[in-house]
Design a protein around this motif. Sequence first.
Motif, mmCIF file in Angstrom:
data_model
loop_
_atom_site.group_PDB
_atom_site.id
_atom_site.type_symbol
_atom_site.label_atom_id
_atom_site.label_comp_id
_atom_site.label_asym_id
_atom_site.label_seq_id
_atom_site.Cartn_x
_atom_site.Cartn_y
_atom_site.Cartn_z
ATOM 1 N N GLY A 165 1.751 -5.861 3.316
ATOM 2 C CA GLY A 165 1.326 -7.245 3.468
ATOM 3 C C GLY A 165 0.540 -7.817 2.302
ATOM 4 O O GLY A 165 0.099 -7.112 1.395
ATOM 5 N N ALA A 166 0.365 -9.136 2.358
ATOM 6 C CA ALA A 166 -0.327 -9.860 1.301
ATOM 7 C C ALA A 166 -1.832 -9.693 1.425
ATOM 8 O O ALA A 166 -2.367 -9.373 2.485
ATOM 9 N N SER A 167 -2.517 -9.942 0.308
ATOM 10 C CA SER A 167 -3.971 -9.885 0.290
ATOM 11 C C SER A 167 -4.486 -10.712 -0.877
ATOM 12 O O SER A 167 -3.770 -10.930 -1.851
ATOM 13 N N PRO A 168 -5.727 -11.215 -0.801
ATOM 14 C CA PRO A 168 -6.302 -11.924 -1.936
ATOM 15 C C PRO A 168 -6.335 -11.006 -3.152
ATOM 16 O O PRO A 168 -6.569 -9.795 -3.030
ATOM 17 N N ALA A 169 -6.066 -11.576 -4.312
ATOM 18 C CA ALA A 169 -5.993 -10.766 -5.519
ATOM 19 C C ALA A 169 -7.375 -10.295 -5.933
ATOM 20 O O ALA A 169 -8.311 -11.082 -6.032
ATOM 21 N N GLU A 170 -7.508 -8.993 -6.123
ATOM 22 C CA GLU A 170 -8.751 -8.432 -6.630
ATOM 23 C C GLU A 170 -8.438 -7.095 -7.295
ATOM 24 O O GLU A 170 -7.470 -6.425 -6.938
ATOM 25 N N LYS A 171 -9.249 -6.739 -8.268
ATOM 26 C CA LYS A 171 -9.028 -5.486 -8.962
ATOM 27 C C LYS A 171 -9.292 -4.314 -8.015
ATOM 28 O O LYS A 171 -10.197 -4.334 -7.208
ATOM 29 N N THR A 172 -8.446 -3.310 -8.141
ATOM 30 C CA THR A 172 -8.610 -2.149 -7.275
ATOM 31 C C THR A 172 -7.907 -0.954 -7.892
ATOM 32 O O THR A 172 -6.908 -1.108 -8.604
ATOM 33 N N ASP A 173 -8.417 0.224 -7.650
ATOM 34 C CA ASP A 173 -7.724 1.448 -8.049
ATOM 35 C C ASP A 173 -6.716 1.767 -6.955
ATOM 36 O O ASP A 173 -6.995 2.539 -6.029
ATOM 37 N N LEU A 174 -5.559 1.144 -7.066
ATOM 38 C CA LEU A 174 -4.565 1.207 -5.995
ATOM 39 C C LEU A 174 -3.658 2.422 -6.177
ATOM 40 O O LEU A 174 -3.080 2.623 -7.234
ATOM 41 N N THR A 175 -3.549 3.208 -5.133
ATOM 42 C CA THR A 175 -2.629 4.344 -5.128
ATOM 43 C C THR A 175 -1.533 4.063 -4.122
ATOM 44 O O THR A 175 -1.803 3.799 -2.945
ATOM 45 N N ILE A 176 -0.279 4.108 -4.571
ATOM 46 C CA ILE A 176 0.867 3.801 -3.706
ATOM 47 C C ILE A 176 1.560 5.096 -3.318
ATOM 48 O O ILE A 176 1.940 5.902 -4.167
ATOM 49 N N MET A 177 1.735 5.300 -2.020
ATOM 50 C CA MET A 177 2.477 6.437 -1.495
ATOM 51 C C MET A 177 3.840 5.926 -1.022
ATOM 52 O O MET A 177 3.937 5.266 0.015
ATOM 53 N N PRO A 178 4.893 6.176 -1.761
ATOM 54 C CA PRO A 178 6.193 5.567 -1.452
ATOM 55 C C PRO A 178 6.866 6.083 -0.189
ATOM 56 O O PRO A 178 7.699 5.399 0.405
ATOM 57 N N GLY A 179 6.517 7.316 0.226
ATOM 58 C CA GLY A 179 7.175 7.861 1.407
ATOM 59 C C GLY A 179 8.641 8.164 1.142
ATOM 60 O O GLY A 179 9.048 8.413 0.007
ATOM 61 N N GLN A 180 9.465 8.109 2.181
ATOM 62 C CA GLN A 180 10.886 8.412 2.055
ATOM 63 C C GLN A 180 11.714 7.363 2.788
ATOM 64 O O GLN A 180 11.237 6.701 3.707
ATOM 65 N N THR A 181 12.952 7.249 2.367
ATOM 66 C CA THR A 181 13.874 6.333 3.026
ATOM 67 C C THR A 181 15.236 7.016 3.149
ATOM 68 O O THR A 181 15.536 7.954 2.391
ATOM 69 N N THR A 182 16.031 6.593 4.106
ATOM 70 C CA THR A 182 17.295 7.267 4.414
ATOM 71 C C THR A 182 18.489 6.348 4.161
ATOM 72 O O THR A 182 18.479 5.184 4.535
ATOM 73 N N LEU A 183 19.499 6.917 3.512
ATOM 74 C CA LEU A 183 20.750 6.206 3.245
ATOM 75 C C LEU A 183 21.873 6.938 3.964
ATOM 76 O O LEU A 183 21.989 8.159 3.857
ATOM 77 N N THR A 184 22.689 6.195 4.713
ATOM 78 C CA THR A 184 23.752 6.798 5.525
ATOM 79 C C THR A 184 25.092 6.111 5.255
ATOM 80 O O THR A 184 25.162 4.895 5.163
ATOM 81 N N VAL A 185 26.152 6.922 5.145
ATOM 82 C CA VAL A 185 27.520 6.402 5.030
ATOM 83 C C VAL A 185 28.361 7.034 6.135
ATOM 84 O O VAL A 185 28.359 8.258 6.298
ATOM 85 N N THR A 186 29.052 6.198 6.904
ATOM 86 C CA THR A 186 29.911 6.661 7.982
ATOM 87 C C THR A 186 31.329 6.144 7.755
ATOM 88 O O THR A 186 31.515 4.992 7.361
ATOM 89 N N VAL A 187 32.320 6.997 7.982
ATOM 90 C CA VAL A 187 33.725 6.589 7.847
ATOM 91 C C VAL A 187 34.451 6.835 9.165
ATOM 92 O O VAL A 187 34.108 7.757 9.919
ATOM 93 N N GLN A 188 35.412 5.992 9.438
ATOM 94 C CA GLN A 188 36.335 6.194 10.563
ATOM 95 C C GLN A 188 37.707 6.455 9.953
ATOM 96 O O GLN A 188 38.278 5.554 9.332
#
Length: 255
Positions: free
Chosen positions: A225-248
């Motif tokens: 989410g959004a937040s007012p802009a201010e300096k910060t020692d920001l650490t981002i933890m990206p986590g994981q995401t899943t990609l799926t392909v299905t065929v018939q």
Amino acid sequence: MAEVNALERQTLYGVLAATIAVISMAIAVSAALAPRTITSMEQTSTVSEDLISVSGTAQITVIPDKAILYLTVQEKASTSAEALKLAADKVDKVLTALRSLGLSDENLKTTSFSIYPEYIYFNDGRPPQLIGYVASYSLEVSVRDISRVGEIVDRAVEGGASIVGGLTLTLSDELTARLQRELLGAAVTDAKNKAEMALAPLGLHVSRLKSLTISEQYPYPVFRGASPAEKTDLTIMPGQTTLTVTVQATFVIGG
């Protein structure tokens, strides 16, 4: 007199025969020159095929390799022209600060710009009072190195960014395309293996592919989410995401 009549009959017969011959020739020529319609009938045979339909799936879980940051510059002034000038100057400073980090114009994208009046509203029936104008400029910043997000936020705030409008973590187009190619092949192989396993006890096998339908499930970007802009020692933890392909897949069964 009889000789004359005989001569006339012979002449008449001759003319008649010649006329008939001419007419017959004309009919033959007309028939030869007349357009002809040729009807061709093709016989097609329908061969019945035994088919088997199965689905195949391939899935992979990966770490997002792209971050999209949303920044906004807002400036207020008594006139729209003044608000516009203040915002434009601040935007230039923000862009200069971001470019100093090595970001190119390919990483920077203007998403919106607006100028609107600002009013004070009263509860006693008085009409709204105009108190000035607000100029707003929004910028999208994309970066492949997610660990640099904190640095980018700090530098943008130093340059004059008013709002950090949120952060999206997703897959880059290049990574998505590469993974889709790999997953598509794996999904088709999965479908064929399922068909072979189903047919093996019957002494049958897969002959060839008849049809194939592909369904891709794209990972949902992770939005912060959004937040007012201010300096910060920001650490981002990206986590994981899943990609799926299905065929018939539909295969022709071989004996």
